[in-house]
Scaffold this motif. Structure first.
Motif, PDB file in Angstrom:
ATOM      1  N   GLU A   1      50.453  53.838  -5.426  1.00  0.00           N
ATOM      2  CA  GLU A   1      48.939  53.588  -5.451  1.00  0.00           C
ATOM      3  C   GLU A   1      48.379  54.085  -6.475  1.00  0.00           C
TER       4      GLU A   1
ATOM      5  N   SER B   1      44.656  54.754  -8.461  1.00  0.00           N
ATOM      6  CA  SER B   1      43.004  54.688  -8.510  1.00  0.00           C
ATOM      7  C   SER B   1      42.425  54.830  -9.953  1.00  0.00           C
ATOM      8  N   THR B   2      41.446  53.857 -10.309  1.00  0.00           N
ATOM      9  CA  THR B   2      41.121  53.654 -11.450  1.00  0.00           C
ATOM     10  C   THR B   2      39.567  53.478 -11.625  1.00  0.00           C
TER      11      THR B   2
ATOM     12  N   HIS C   1      35.301  50.702  -2.245  1.00  0.00           N
ATOM     13  CA  HIS C   1      36.137  50.392  -3.300  1.00  0.00           C
ATOM     14  C   HIS C   1      36.860  48.976  -3.078  1.00  0.00           C
TER      15      HIS C   1
ATOM     16  N   LYS D   1      43.100  50.595  -6.077  1.00  0.00           N
ATOM     17  CA  LYS D   1      41.759  50.961  -5.884  1.00  0.00           C
ATOM     18  C   LYS D   1      40.835  51.001  -7.099  1.00  0.00           C
ATOM     19  N   THR D   2      39.685  50.370  -7.263  1.00  0.00           N
ATOM     20  CA  THR D   2      38.610  50.641  -8.037  1.00  0.00           C
ATOM     21  C   THR D   2      37.319  50.128  -7.619  1.00  0.00           C
TER      22      THR D   2
END
Length: 438
Positions: A29, A31-32, A218, A229-230
């Motif tokens: 996973e 996030s970015t 997101h 997720k972004t």
């Protein structure tokens, strides 16, 4: 269900390159700050420009295949400055000048990157020929000349005898030469652009995204082995944009096919008698594209197929028939090279629209795309990807205003099965009408 690219593994451009280590797959996973989906000309330009605007942001570039294996690495190796044939007929001269300026900006951008990073991709400013075989093609050339005069662009008439010295064949009656186009090895260029990205871009190859949805403000991209997720998603996915629920029933998936020879030997080059490193497109758009590469390969490209299931729509039997047809085209031009075999035959999928309109801009809250290059992917993908990142970053420019003025919404398609029947009939009719130019 998202249908993924299903490209064959016989693309000559890609197979001619030495192997390189694979980038990581998306696992776990993540996030970015930004995700760019699709690592063709558009996606690579999006990611590079985002990194220039936000050097400390985390940017992920994700592709379902290896960089260079998709459509951007499968074209005929032209980077064309002029508007496409249909766009040239636009009634507004200002519209055409904006397209020309955007394409030339892309060429300038690519030229600088090739030089800066020493990308070995046969990049060359040699222009291109538009050739006619007979009276039908010559009528199209006359129309093209009229359009070029209206545009105020330079061109040269090339008669059959002079053209034969370049092409090594007297098959063509005449051509028009335009000086602004470039030639290149597309898979090498795309891969070189991917290898020279800024440090804050993380690249994931062989990482197909199976599902896209929004959760807690997101966007969530679900892959086979990982989740991203972004808040900001940029789609450089061309025809596959519709697989994520956007521009549905507005994009037409079309595949074109090419075959090429192995490099000619010194003795075969003497028999051939032409020059190296040129490209010819057909005056009649349904005719044959012909190239002699810088490394002595002759390439034939023609045949169009409507491919609703992308690569899965084309069977091995159909591919073999296409190669047989390419062989006849090759022998008609180069009978003295009948002992030179084809080594690869491949197809590439691209998106067209019924109203010949490119989409550029915002699709949803936090989702942006450049989609539907209408067959001019190298230049258009580069400049549209760059300017889409500008739009996301809030940066204004005259070029951004220009691209917003010359793009729009692709028109709706008829429902299936009427769409498939209509497209297939149109392609068959064009093939029959253009048979003398093949």
């Amino acid at each position: 269900m998202i249908h993924l690219p299903n490209d064959d593994n016989t693309c000559g451009w890609y197979q001619a390159l030495p192997p390189t280590p694979m980038k990581p797959q998306l696992i776990g996973e993540v996030s970015t700050d930004y995700v760019v989906l699709g690592a063709g000309f558009a996606g690579l330009a999006m990611a590079r420009r985002l990194a220039e605007h936000s050097p400390y942001a985390r940017i992920l570039l994700i592709d379902a295949q290896r960089i260079g294996q998709g459509a951007s690495g499968r074209n005929s190796g032209f980077v064309i400055d002029l508007p496409h044939k249909f766009a040239l007929e636009h009634p507004n001269p200002e519209h055409k000048q904006k397209l020309l300026s955007l394409n030339r900006s892309a060429i300038s951008q690519l030229s600088k990157l090739v030089k800066q990073y020493s990308i070995d991709c046969q990049w060359s400013a040699v222009g291109k020929y538009q050739g006619a075989v007979g009276s039908r093609g010559e009528a199209y050339l006359d129309h093209f000349e009229h359009l070029m005069k209206d545009l105020g662009e330079p061109f040269e008439h090339v008669d059959g005898a002079e053209l034969a010295k370049v092409l090594g064949t007297n098959y063509y009656s005449r051509a028009i030469y335009t000086p602004g186009g470039y030639l290149m090895q597309p898979a090498a260029l795309v891969r070189g652009l991917g290898e020279s990205l800024p440090e804050n871009i993380e690249v994931f190859e062989n990482s197909p995204i199976r599902r896209l949805y929004k959760e807690n403000g997101h966007w969530v991209l679900q892959g086979d082995h990982g989740v991203v997720k972004t808040p900001e998603l940029l789609l450089g996915t061309s025809i596959f944009t519709r697989e994520f629920g956007y521009l549905k029933n507005r994009l037409l998936p079309v595949m074109t096919f090419a075959s090429w020879t192995r490099p000619l030997t010194d003795e075969e080059m003497q028999r051939y008698g032409g020059q190296l490193n040129w490209g010819l497109t057909p005056a009649d758009h349904a005719g044959t594209t012909l190239r002699m590469t810088a490394d002595r390969r002759i390439l034939i490209r023609n045949t169009y197929k409507h491919v609703p299931k992308y690569g899965a729509s084309v069977s091995d039997r159909v591919k073999q028939q296409i190669q047989n047809d390419h062989r006849q085209v090759f022998l008609a031009r180069y009978p003295e090279l009948e002992d030179v075999p084809f080594t690869h035959t491949w197809g590439g999928v691209y998106a067209i629209s019924r109203n010949f309109t490119n989409f550029f801009g915002q699709l949803d809250d936090g989702v942006y795309a450049s989609a539907c290059d209408n067959g001019v992917g190298a230049a258009w993908g580069t400049i549209s990807g760059t300017l889409l990142a500008d739009l996301v970053a809030g940066e204004s420019s005259s070029a951004l205003k220009d691209i917003q003025q010359v793009t729009g919404m692709p028109s709706l398609n008829p429902p299936e099965p009427f769409l498939g029947m209509g497209v297939k009939s149109r392609i068959q009719l064009a093939k029959w009408q253009s048979r003398s130019e093949l």
